[in-house]
Enzyme design. Sequence first.
Site, short mmCIF file in Angstrom:
data_model
loop_
_atom_site.label_atom_id
_atom_site.label_comp_id
_atom_site.label_asym_id
_atom_site.label_seq_id
_atom_site.Cartn_x
_atom_site.Cartn_y
_atom_site.Cartn_z
N LYS A 35 0.78 -1.15 0.13
CA LYS A 35 -0.11 -0.07 -0.12
C LYS A 35 0.90 1.20 -0.07
CE LYS A 35 -2.59 1.66 3.73
NZ LYS A 35 -2.17 3.08 3.79
N ASP A 62 -3.35 4.13 -2.18
CA ASP A 62 -4.27 4.91 -1.13
C ASP A 62 -4.29 6.22 -1.23
OD1 ASP A 62 -5.87 5.03 0.98
OD2 ASP A 62 -4.30 4.64 2.31
N LYS A 64 -7.10 7.90 -1.81
CA LYS A 64 -8.57 8.41 -1.60
C LYS A 64 -9.17 9.81 -2.44
CE LYS A 64 -7.75 7.27 3.31
NZ LYS A 64 -6.36 6.81 3.47
N ASP A 67 -13.34 14.38 -5.54
CA ASP A 67 -13.19 15.76 -6.37
C ASP A 67 -14.62 15.59 -7.49
OD1 ASP A 67 -12.40 18.04 -7.91
OD2 ASP A 67 -10.44 17.45 -7.29
N THR A 126 -11.87 6.52 10.27
CA THR A 126 -11.79 5.98 11.50
C THR A 126 -11.41 7.06 12.43
OG1 THR A 126 -9.97 5.04 11.04
CG2 THR A 126 -11.75 3.64 11.18
N ARG A 218 2.81 -1.25 10.58
CA ARG A 218 4.00 -1.24 11.69
C ARG A 218 4.38 -2.70 12.54
NH1 ARG A 218 1.60 3.90 14.45
NH2 ARG A 218 -0.16 3.04 13.40
O1 C5P Z 1 1.19 0.53 10.82
P1 C5P Z 1 -0.58 0.15 10.85
O2 C5P Z 1 -0.61 -1.32 10.69
O3 C5P Z 1 -1.34 0.77 11.91
O4 C5P Z 1 -1.00 0.90 9.44
C1 C5P Z 1 -2.24 0.80 8.98
C2 C5P Z 1 -2.31 1.32 7.77
O5 C5P Z 1 -3.64 1.45 7.28
C3 C5P Z 1 -1.72 2.79 7.73
O6 C5P Z 1 -1.26 3.43 6.54
C4 C5P Z 1 -2.96 3.81 8.06
O7 C5P Z 1 -3.16 4.82 7.13
C5 C5P Z 1 -4.26 2.86 7.19
N1 C5P Z 1 -5.61 2.94 7.70
C6 C5P Z 1 -5.93 2.63 9.09
N2 C5P Z 1 -7.13 3.09 9.28
C7 C5P Z 1 -8.32 3.24 8.53
C8 C5P Z 1 -7.80 3.50 7.24
C9 C5P Z 1 -6.56 3.43 6.77
O8 C5P Z 1 -5.02 2.31 9.93
N3 C5P Z 1 -9.22 3.43 8.94
#
Ligand code: C5P
Length: 239
Positions: A35, A62, A64, A67, A126, A218
């Site tokens: 992603k 991603d 998003k 427009d 979220t 992460r």
């Molecule tokens: O590091 P982590 O597992 O928290 O990363 C989750 C990824 O998913 C990040 O790129 C974050 O921006 C994305 N994301 C999220 N929650 C959402 C939509 C996207 O954590 N509701």
Amino acid sequence: MSRPEDRLIVALDYPDREPALAMARAIADEAGMFKVGLELFNSAGPGVLEELRRLGAGVFYDGKFLDIPNTVAGAASAAARMGVTMFNVHALGGLAMMQAAREGAARGAEEAGGRPPLVIAVTILTSVDRQVMNEEVGIQGEVIEAVVRLARLAREAGLDGVVCSAAEITRIKQACGDDFLTVVPGIRPEGAARDDQARVSTPRAAVEAGADYLVVGRPITRAGDPRAAAAAIVREIEI
Ligand code: C5P
């Protein structure tokens, strides 16, 4: 999707190209998709999508988009020409905008001689809770009601699915059907740090709830051994 690793999307949240590509090379065999979000895209440029594609994994852009329909159609067409496997738009742009994204993606894929990307909707971010949604944005009711309504609209527009939390999967599948894809972040293996995620699910629980794709950042990219961390998640979802 025949292999469990095809369900794993690894979020490359990096401020520039080199560490992102190094991580991608290290775990390419274990990840179905990478992603690329707005941070990496805007620092590394669109060429990073092609470089990731050459590693043999799919790419989820991603971006998003939100427009007017004509502009979103053009952006969707460009994303499709770059060969991404999946990209997303905000459902808040409405039915015509989402239909334009679908049509633009089909047109771009045809021009490039490739397959049209999956087009996924973001419903309510979220980071937006009920108070913000009701009082600042002016959408009334519970967040889950707005999420389900926007997911239905995305389905009506011909999109392939939505990004949602594990807790929302059941309601979305009930409303939109089992074949409407759910792309689920907030994934934390047992014992992993939550970081800034408020509501998390284990990989297994998310897949059991019906998740089609898991987005994991992460817990893999900051692990001592990212390849082993990714492999452990793949094993966990092999059910
Ligand atoms: O590091 P982590 O597992 O928290 O990363 C989750 C990824 O998913 C990040 O790129 C974050 O921006 C994305 N994301 C999220 N929650 C959402 C939509 C996207 O954590 N509701």
